[in-house]
Design a protein around this motif. Structure first.
Motif, PDB file in Angstrom:
ATOM      1  N   PHE A 205       0.825  -1.210   0.000  1.00 27.19           N
ATOM      2  CA  PHE A 205       0.000   0.000   0.000  1.00 27.19           C
ATOM      3  C   PHE A 205       0.863   1.266   0.000  1.00 27.19           C
ATOM      4  CE2 PHE A 205      -3.506  -2.728   1.771  1.00 27.19           C
ATOM      5  CZ  PHE A 205      -4.398  -2.501   0.726  1.00 27.19           C
ATOM      6  N   GLN A 206       2.008   1.198   0.671  1.00 26.84           N
ATOM      7  CA  GLN A 206       2.873   2.380   0.685  1.00 26.84           C
ATOM      8  C   GLN A 206       3.444   2.649  -0.699  1.00 26.84           C
ATOM      9  OE1 GLN A 206       4.825   2.934   4.372  1.00 26.84           O
ATOM     10  NE2 GLN A 206       6.578   4.000   3.497  1.00 26.84           N
ATOM     11  N   LEU A 207       3.750   1.596  -1.446  1.00 28.36           N
ATOM     12  CA  LEU A 207       4.193   1.774  -2.832  1.00 28.36           C
ATOM     13  C   LEU A 207       3.097   2.416  -3.677  1.00 28.36           C
ATOM     14  CD1 LEU A 207       6.108  -1.566  -3.564  1.00 28.36           C
ATOM     15  CD2 LEU A 207       7.045   0.735  -3.813  1.00 28.36           C
ATOM     16  N   VAL A 208       1.883   1.901  -3.539  1.00 26.38           N
ATOM     17  CA  VAL A 208       0.750   2.414  -4.328  1.00 26.38           C
ATOM     18  C   VAL A 208       0.450   3.869  -3.976  1.00 26.38           C
ATOM     19  CG1 VAL A 208      -1.723   2.171  -4.781  1.00 26.38           C
ATOM     20  CG2 VAL A 208      -0.277   0.138  -4.637  1.00 26.38           C
ATOM     21  N   PHE A 209       0.336   4.143  -2.671  1.00 26.24           N
ATOM     22  CA  PHE A 209       0.012   5.508  -2.251  1.00 26.24           C
ATOM     23  C   PHE A 209       1.158   6.485  -2.544  1.00 26.24           C
ATOM     24  CE2 PHE A 209      -2.985   3.412   0.964  1.00 26.24           C
ATOM     25  CZ  PHE A 209      -4.091   3.627   0.157  1.00 26.24           C
ATOM     26  N   SER A 210       2.399   5.978  -2.529  1.00 24.38           N
ATOM     27  CA  SER A 210       3.532   6.844  -2.863  1.00 24.38           C
ATOM     28  C   SER A 210       3.463   7.287  -4.322  1.00 24.38           C
ATOM     29  CB  SER A 210       4.860   6.112  -2.619  1.00 24.38           C
ATOM     30  OG  SER A 210       5.072   5.900  -1.248  1.00 24.38           O
ATOM     31  N   ILE A 211       3.073   6.360  -5.205  1.00 23.33           N
ATOM     32  CA  ILE A 211       2.925   6.711  -6.621  1.00 23.33           C
ATOM     33  C   ILE A 211       1.828   7.756  -6.797  1.00 23.33           C
ATOM     34  CG2 ILE A 211       2.235   5.827  -8.883  1.00 23.33           C
ATOM     35  CD1 ILE A 211       3.571   3.167  -8.092  1.00 23.33           C
ATOM     36  N   LEU A 212       0.689   7.554  -6.122  1.00 18.96           N
ATOM     37  CA  LEU A 212      -0.406   8.516  -6.214  1.00 18.96           C
ATOM     38  C   LEU A 212       0.003   9.873  -5.614  1.00 18.96           C
ATOM     39  CD1 LEU A 212      -3.422   6.222  -5.198  1.00 18.96           C
ATOM     40  CD2 LEU A 212      -2.771   6.983  -7.499  1.00 18.96           C
ATOM     41  N   GLY A 213       0.717   9.817  -4.487  1.00 18.61           N
ATOM     42  CA  GLY A 213       1.164  11.051  -3.854  1.00 18.61           C
ATOM     43  C   GLY A 213       2.170  11.802  -4.695  1.00 18.61           C
ATOM     44  N   SER A 214       2.992  11.055  -5.451  1.00 16.46           N
ATOM     45  CA  SER A 214       3.992  11.704  -6.293  1.00 16.46           C
ATOM     46  C   SER A 214       3.342  12.569  -7.374  1.00 16.46           C
ATOM     47  CB  SER A 214       4.912  10.661  -6.935  1.00 16.46           C
ATOM     48  OG  SER A 214       4.218   9.894  -7.901  1.00 16.46           O
ATOM     49  N   LEU A 215       2.114  12.221  -7.773  1.00 16.61           N
ATOM     50  CA  LEU A 215       1.415  13.025  -8.776  1.00 16.61           C
ATOM     51  C   LEU A 215       1.183  14.449  -8.265  1.00 16.61           C
ATOM     52  CD1 LEU A 215      -1.262  10.491 -10.102  1.00 16.61           C
ATOM     53  CD2 LEU A 215       0.988  11.026 -11.056  1.00 16.61           C
TER      54      LEU A 215
END
Length: 291
Positions: A205-215
């Protein structure tokens, strides 16, 4: 991509271990209650400590890291200089004074064929402006001044600190949401497997949310480039700033790619075609906005 994910997982484990030890030493015993539910206030504190600690540490060592990563040779303004070095120092100091900076940035040159420049540092008092040898060799004097003005505008605008605060907020929500989601997932498995599922789910989940947060971070990075272009136009003149951007278009193919995002966002231009995952807007759009 595989190597980045591996390093992310290792870094995540080490950060969690270090933070957990520190929090235990000061009396913090986790973010779950005795009944097995989440203490959201404690989790938010835990998330903020992790999220902002990394961001502020990165900011504190940003100037040192940039010098090491890019091989920047800092110019001593009071020492012997060649013509290239003297011209760069003069431009940086003159434009910095025009921008109202009380402390002159360090000035450096890094050896690279790419036509680029960047600004970094933990504060306006401790900043660095560096230009590539490729830029000095390929661009004319007006274009170089426009590029340097853009970088000085980043410092005057306090972009490094703003980016750090934004990254800290994003990191906090990434840590918070990933642990809430992992806690929910771990409720659906046997109790003896719950801690393993919880740990793995946190990583995923941290990988997924990190990608979304990077946007969000990328979007703000593109916004600040437009703002720095306007600031550069105020300092050097709109014609020089536009000329600098138009000159950069001819050398996009020579920009070094594959570097860490923290370095890419510092530069005046990047290799990747503008998209939601780009740190910089398209040069044509920047020229159009400036006009």
């Amino acid at each position: 991509m595989g190597k980045r994910i591996f390093y992310f997982i290792i870094t995540n484990v080490l950060v969690l271990l270090t933070i957990s030890i520190v929090l235990n030493l000061i009396g913090f015993r986790g973010y779950t209650t005795s009944s097995g539910t989440i203490d959201f206030a404690a989790l938010l504190i835990f998330s903020a400590i992790i999220g902002f600690s990394g961001s502020f540490i990165s900011l504190a060592i940003s100037r040192w890291m940039a010098k090491r990563a890019m091989g920047v040779q800092v110019i001593n303004p009071n020492g012997p200089m060649n013509d290239y070095e003297r011209a760069v120092v003069e431009k940086v100091h003159r434009l910095s004074r025009a921008a109202g900076l009380m402390h002159m940035p360090e000035v450096g040159i890094y050896n690279s064929p790419e036509v680029n420049a960047f600004a970094t540092g933990p504060s306006k008092k401790k900043s660095l402006v560096a230009v590539s040898t490729g830029l000095l060799q390929e661009m004319d004097d007006d274009a170089i001044e426009g590029v340097i003005a853009h970088e000085v505008a980043h410092i005057a605008n306090g972009d490094m600190v703003t980016m750090t605060l934004l990254q800290g907020v994003v990191n906090t929500f990434v840590v918070f949401l990933s642990r809430v989601a992992a806690f929910i997932v771990s409720r659906f498995v046997k109790e003896e497997l719950a801690w393993i599922v919880h740990f793995i789910a946190i990583i995923v989940f941290q990988l997924v949310f990190s990608i979304l947060g990077s946007l969000v971070v990328y979007a703000y990075s593109r916004h600040r480039e437009f703002h720095a272009d306007r600031g550069g136009a105020d300092l050097a003149g709109k014609d020089k700033m536009r000329h600098a951007l138009e000159s950069l278009k001819a050398y996009t193919s020579r920009i070094k790619g594959g570097e860490d995002t923290s370095i890419a966002t510092l530069k005046i231009n990047n290799k990747r075609k503008s998209s939601i995952f780009s740190t910089h807007p398209d040069l044509d759009e920047r020229i159009k906005r400036l006009a």
